[in-house]
Design a protein around this motif. Structure first.
Motif, PDB file in Angstrom:
ATOM      1  N   VAL A 138       0.849  -1.189   0.000  1.00 21.41           N
ATOM      2  CA  VAL A 138       0.000   0.000   0.000  1.00 21.41           C
ATOM      3  C   VAL A 138       0.887   1.242   0.000  1.00 21.41           C
ATOM      4  O   VAL A 138       1.734   1.420   0.871  1.00 21.41           O
ATOM      5  N   GLY A 139       0.728   2.092  -0.992  1.00 20.77           N
ATOM      6  CA  GLY A 139       1.508   3.322  -1.108  1.00 20.77           C
ATOM      7  C   GLY A 139       1.040   4.116  -2.307  1.00 20.77           C
ATOM      8  O   GLY A 139       0.230   3.637  -3.117  1.00 20.77           O
ATOM      9  N   GLY A 140       1.554   5.326  -2.436  1.00 20.55           N
ATOM     10  CA  GLY A 140       1.106   6.210  -3.512  1.00 20.55           C
ATOM     11  C   GLY A 140       1.369   5.647  -4.893  1.00 20.55           C
ATOM     12  O   GLY A 140       0.484   5.661  -5.767  1.00 20.55           O
ATOM     13  N   ALA A 141       2.580   5.143  -5.132  1.00 16.44           N
ATOM     14  CA  ALA A 141       2.933   4.595  -6.447  1.00 16.44           C
ATOM     15  C   ALA A 141       2.065   3.392  -6.775  1.00 16.44           C
ATOM     16  O   ALA A 141       1.580   3.228  -7.905  1.00 16.44           O
ATOM     17  N   ASP A 152      -4.751  11.097  14.093  1.00 20.52           N
ATOM     18  CA  ASP A 152      -4.691   9.717  13.637  1.00 20.52           C
ATOM     19  C   ASP A 152      -3.611   9.607  12.565  1.00 20.52           C
ATOM     20  O   ASP A 152      -3.672  10.319  11.548  1.00 20.52           O
ATOM     21  N   ILE A 153      -2.638   8.743  12.809  1.00 23.58           N
ATOM     22  CA  ILE A 153      -1.566   8.497  11.839  1.00 23.58           C
ATOM     23  C   ILE A 153      -1.868   7.168  11.166  1.00 23.58           C
ATOM     24  O   ILE A 153      -1.853   6.114  11.808  1.00 23.58           O
ATOM     25  N   VAL A 154      -2.169   7.220   9.876  1.00 21.85           N
ATOM     26  CA  VAL A 154      -2.586   6.049   9.113  1.00 21.85           C
ATOM     27  C   VAL A 154      -1.406   5.503   8.323  1.00 21.85           C
ATOM     28  O   VAL A 154      -0.737   6.253   7.589  1.00 21.85           O
ATOM     29  N   GLY A 155      -1.150   4.215   8.462  1.00 24.73           N
ATOM     30  CA  GLY A 155      -0.077   3.585   7.699  1.00 24.73           C
ATOM     31  C   GLY A 155       0.705   2.600   8.540  1.00 24.73           C
ATOM     32  O   GLY A 155       0.564   2.535   9.765  1.00 24.73           O
ATOM     33  N   GLN A 156       1.534   1.841   7.861  1.00 24.00           N
ATOM     34  CA  GLN A 156       2.446   0.915   8.514  1.00 24.00           C
ATOM     35  C   GLN A 156       3.845   1.138   7.950  1.00 24.00           C
ATOM     36  O   GLN A 156       4.016   1.792   6.935  1.00 24.00           O
ATOM     37  N   GLY A 157       4.847   0.581   8.629  1.00 26.52           N
ATOM     38  CA  GLY A 157       6.200   0.736   8.147  1.00 26.52           C
ATOM     39  C   GLY A 157       7.226   0.467   9.226  1.00 26.52           C
ATOM     40  O   GLY A 157       6.873   0.160  10.384  1.00 26.52           O
ATOM     41  N   SER A 207     -10.751  17.538  10.564  1.00 34.18           N
ATOM     42  CA  SER A 207     -10.661  18.991  10.439  1.00 34.18           C
ATOM     43  C   SER A 207      -9.501  19.424   9.557  1.00 34.18           C
ATOM     44  O   SER A 207      -9.546  20.504   8.958  1.00 34.18           O
ATOM     45  N   LEU A 208      -8.465  18.574   9.476  1.00 29.69           N
ATOM     46  CA  LEU A 208      -7.235  18.983   8.791  1.00 29.69           C
ATOM     47  C   LEU A 208      -6.433  17.749   8.403  1.00 29.69           C
ATOM     48  O   LEU A 208      -6.362  16.783   9.162  1.00 29.69           O
ATOM     49  N   LEU A 209      -5.849  17.790   7.205  1.00 34.83           N
ATOM     50  CA  LEU A 209      -4.871  16.777   6.793  1.00 34.83           C
ATOM     51  C   LEU A 209      -3.495  17.424   6.784  1.00 34.83           C
ATOM     52  O   LEU A 209      -3.318  18.500   6.195  1.00 34.83           O
ATOM     53  N   VAL A 210      -2.544  16.779   7.438  1.00 37.50           N
ATOM     54  CA  VAL A 210      -1.171  17.301   7.483  1.00 37.50           C
ATOM     55  C   VAL A 210      -0.236  16.296   6.825  1.00 37.50           C
ATOM     56  O   VAL A 210      -0.290  15.099   7.132  1.00 37.50           O
ATOM     57  N   GLN A 211       0.602  16.774   5.935  1.00 43.90           N
ATOM     58  CA  GLN A 211       1.626  15.936   5.309  1.00 43.90           C
ATOM     59  C   GLN A 211       2.989  16.577   5.593  1.00 43.90           C
ATOM     60  O   GLN A 211       3.412  17.496   4.904  1.00 43.90           O
ATOM     61  N   PRO A 212       3.700  16.091   6.621  1.00 38.53           N
ATOM     62  CA  PRO A 212       4.919  16.761   7.088  1.00 38.53           C
ATOM     63  C   PRO A 212       6.209  16.208   6.471  1.00 38.53           C
ATOM     64  O   PRO A 212       7.252  16.223   7.100  1.00 38.53           O
ATOM     65  N   SER A 213       6.122  15.715   5.240  1.00 37.26           N
ATOM     66  CA  SER A 213       7.236  14.982   4.628  1.00 37.26           C
ATOM     67  C   SER A 213       8.520  15.798   4.555  1.00 37.26           C
ATOM     68  O   SER A 213       8.504  16.994   4.248  1.00 37.26           O
ATOM     69  N   ARG A 214       9.632  15.113   4.821  1.00 36.29           N
ATOM     70  CA  ARG A 214      10.952  15.701   4.581  1.00 36.29           C
ATOM     71  C   ARG A 214      11.308  15.643   3.097  1.00 36.29           C
ATOM     72  O   ARG A 214      12.055  16.466   2.588  1.00 36.29           O
ATOM     73  N   ASP A 215      10.800  14.609   2.425  1.00 36.39           N
ATOM     74  CA  ASP A 215      11.056  14.429   0.992  1.00 36.39           C
ATOM     75  C   ASP A 215       9.806  13.831   0.370  1.00 36.39           C
ATOM     76  O   ASP A 215       9.283  12.831   0.873  1.00 36.39           O
ATOM     77  N   ILE A 272      -1.465  10.526   6.572  1.00 36.44           N
ATOM     78  CA  ILE A 272      -1.483   9.230   5.884  1.00 36.44           C
ATOM     79  C   ILE A 272      -0.147   9.028   5.184  1.00 36.44           C
ATOM     80  O   ILE A 272       0.304   9.891   4.426  1.00 36.44           O
ATOM     81  N   GLY A 273       0.476   7.879   5.421  1.00 34.79           N
ATOM     82  CA  GLY A 273       1.726   7.592   4.730  1.00 34.79           C
ATOM     83  C   GLY A 273       2.483   6.448   5.386  1.00 34.79           C
ATOM     84  O   GLY A 273       2.215   6.071   6.536  1.00 34.79           O
TER      85      GLY A 273
END
Length: 349
Positions: free
Chosen positions: A27-30, A216-221, A259-267, A184-185
């Motif tokens: 499961v991922g964007g690509a 809520d942080i959605v994902g595994q890794g 209320s809000l989606l946050v994507q705090p990616s470094r890359d 999400i990530g």
């Protein structure tokens, strides 16, 4: 920006045979993009997906149309056993595709016995080595940012990721008791930056005294234990939950409840979940790096904070909360939706 499907044209009576090649299908964007594109292509063409490694998500495979042939080579990850390379090439020769579309730059090095066909590559992220790029007939980048990060004279076409926006429920009620945030990530904080957001929540709760908040942080890794330890150490278990993977249909139905989606990616080469948030008409906050900034129209259709700066992230969340019902912000959400519709619909990919 060019539509990917324009490179898969034949006359109406002559279907193309398209084979997508990927190392794993987790499961991922690509992987989400690949399944959506393959499903759409299978309406007019004969499409197959070959998964090289023995790593794949059954839930993702269930989303793939029955018109798409799924073939698993089942190679152990990083195995150098030539049996699996032979199996791959025999499989491709049997299919005899018109196009092989690779989703990792190294895959072309496994293709030894293919008949004459075009080989395409999609670049799904930044930092791709240049060694293999000239071996491909066409190269697609998921954003202008990814394209611009490739130095040299390569024929790269920008083709943004697309979203099945019709499946996303739209937010209509912007009142809240608890300010609910979603991220999400893949849990890989050196790339996706979940630790930045966790530290931002700590700053909000214990320094800015904003405690009617949840994340809520959605994902595994690989960083699940590390992130849980950070949550424990910062005494944030009442505010933050690592919820694991959610089915995409469930995400699409429930984004409206946040209320809000946050994507705090470094890359981040693009940021598919950002576009999904825009289609749900919830505000999005991203780190100010190339791909996410491109998705929010360089700040015109979303909010941004200084990359890696958790205090700035916290302050931006605080400001968004305090101005949440302002007409300017609600109009911004409609403008963001229209921008995403114009740029990031799967039908235009």
């Amino acid at each position: 920006m060019v539509c990917l499907k324009s490179y898969y044209q034949k006359n109406d009576t002559n279907k193309m045979k398209i084979t997508h090649l990927i190392f794993s299908l987790e499961v991922g964007g690509a992987e989400n993009l690949l399944t959506d594109i393959a499903n759409l292509q299978s309406i007019n063409h004969k499409v197959s997906i070959i998964i090289v490694n023995n790593i794949y998500s059954t839930s993702l495979i269930k989303r793939i149309s029955k018109n798409v042939e799924i073939i698993t080579i089942n190679r152990p990850e990083q195995s150098i056993n030539p049996y699996y390379v032979l199996k791959l090439n025999v499989t491709i020769n049997k299919i005899n595709p018109d196009v092989i579309h690779c989703h990792h730059h190294n895959l072309i090095n496994l293709l030894f016995f293919r008949k004459k066909c075009k080989v395409y590559l999609t670049l799904h992220r930044n930092g791709i080595p240049l060694d293999n790029l000239r071996k491909y007939n066409k190269i697609f980048a998921i954003s202008e940012d990814v394209k611009s990060n490739i130095r040299g004279s390569y024929n790269i076409i920008s083709c943004p990721n697309g979203v099945l926006y019709d499946n996303i429920d739209i937010k209509v009620d912007y009142n809240f008791d608890t300010f609910k945030i979603i991220q999400i990530g893949r849990l890989q904080s050196k790339i996706k930056g979940q630790d930045i957001l966790i530290n931002a929540i700590h700053h909000l709760v214990y320094h800015l005294k904003f405690d009617n908040i949840s994340l809520d942080i959605v994902g595994q890794g690989p960083d699940m234990k590390l992130l849980q330890k950070l949550i424990d150490d910062l005494s944030l278990n009442n505010y933050i939950k690592l919820v694991g993977n959610w089915d995409r249909n469930f995400i699409y139905q429930n984004l409206k409840n946040y209320s809000l989606l946050v994507q705090p990616s470094r890359d981040e080469g693009f940021g598919l979940t950002i576009a999904e948030g825009m289609f749900a008409k919830i505000p999005v906050l991203v780190s100010d790096i190339g791909g996410p900034m491109e998705v929010i129209g360089q700040g015109n259709f979303g909010f941004h904070f200084e990359n890696t700066n958790f205090v700035d992230c916290a302050n931006k969340i605080f400001n968004i909360k305090n101005t949440y019902l302002d007409l300017e912000n609600t109009q911004k959400l409609s403008d963001a939706y229209n921008f995403a519709l114009e740029k990031f619909s799967i039908q235009k990919t």
